[in-house]
Design a protein around this motif. Structure first.
Motif: not given
Length: 227
Positions: A171-177
Motif C-alpha cells: 500500500a506504500g506505507a512508510s516504516n513510521r506509518e
C-alpha cells in the motif's frame, strides 16, 4: 560524518540543499555537480582520492546526461554507491529505471528538510527510502505478472505479522506509518522487513511488494492457503 554529493542542474536549488544539509552536524557536502556527466566524473575523482561519497542526492531531469543514466553508470562502476533520487517528477517510469539501475530510494523535492536528512541517514545505514505514495504508485503501475499456481516458498513461510507488514508495504506505507498503525516501534518494523526480504530472497521492499502483488488472494488471507 556522512559524506554527501549533490547532483542538481539548478544552481539555486543546489545551494539551498547544501545550506540545508550543512545545518546537520552529521552531514557533510563534499561535492556538487550540475548534470549526470559531471556527477560521474566527480564520483571517479572522489573514489580516486579515497573520499567516496556515502550518499549521492541525484536529480533526474538534467542537461547533457540525466540522473537515470548517471545512476546506471555510477552503480555499474562503483556497485557499493548509495544513490537517493530527489526530483519534482513523481513518475513511476523514472522511479523504476532508477531503482533498476541501483538507486536506493526516491524522494520528491518538497520533502521537509528533517525528513530529507533522515532519509540520507537511512540510506547510509543500508535501508531503502521512498516518499509518501511513491512506492504505491510504482507497484500499482507495474505490469501484471502471470499468476502462478502457488506462491513461492518464501511467501508461504511469512508469519501472520510479516504478512500484515507486507500488505502495508504494497500500500506504500512508510516504516513510521506501519509502526503507528500496528502499535510497534520502527526498529521492530525494520526487523520484520529484513526478515521478509530474507525469506523472499529480494534486495529491497519494492521487489517484495511486487512479489506480493502477484498473489493478492494469498496476501489478503488471514493465514496461508493450504496446499
Amino acid at each position: 560524518m556522512i559524506r554527501v554529493l549533490l547532483v542538481e542542474d539548478q544552481e539555486i536549488v543546489r545551494r539551498g540543499l547544501k545550506t540545508l544539509l550543512e545545518t546537520k552536524k552529521d552531514l557533510q557536502v563534499i561535492g556538487e555537480a550540475g548534470n549526470g556527466q559531471l556527477a560521474v566524473q566527480q564520483v571517479e575523482l572522489l573514489y580516486a582520492a579515497s573520499t567516496p561519497p556515502d550518499v549521492i542526492l541525484m536529480d533526474i531531469r538534467m542537461p547533457v546526461m540525466d540522473g537515470v543514466e548517471a545512476t546506471r553508470l555510477i552503480c555499474q562502476q562503483f556497485p557499493g554507491t548509495k544513490i537517493l533520487v530527489l526530483t519534482t517528477f513523481n513518475d513511476a517510469k523514472y522511479i523504476a529505471e532508477a531503482i533498476q539501475f541501483g538507486a536506493k530510494g526516491y524522494l520528491l523535492k518538497d520533502t521537509p528538510a528533517e525528513e530529507l536528512a533522515e532519509a540520507i541517514r537511512s540510506i547510509h545505514r543500508g535501508y531503502t527510502q521512498f516518499g509518501p505514495g511513491i512506492l504505491e504508485k510504482m507497484v500499482t503501475q507495474a505490469p501484471p505478472k502471470p499468476q502462478l499456481e502457488e506462491p513461492p516458498p518464501g511467501l508461504l513461510d511469512l508469519t501472520a505479522r510479516e504478512r500484515e507488514v507486507l500488505r502495508m508495504l504494497v500500500a506504500g506505507a512508510s516504516n513510521r506509518e506501519i509502526a503507528q498503525t500496528l502499535f510497534l516501534s520502527e526498529g521492530t518494523i525494520r526487523n520484520h522487513i529484513s526478515h521478509i526480504l530474507t525469506r523472499l530472497n529480494v534486495r529491497d521492499r519494492t521487489q517484495a511488494a511486487l512479489i506480493a502483488k502477484a498473489f493478492p488472494a494469498w496476501l489478503d488471507a488471514s493465514s496461508p492457503p493450504s496446499k
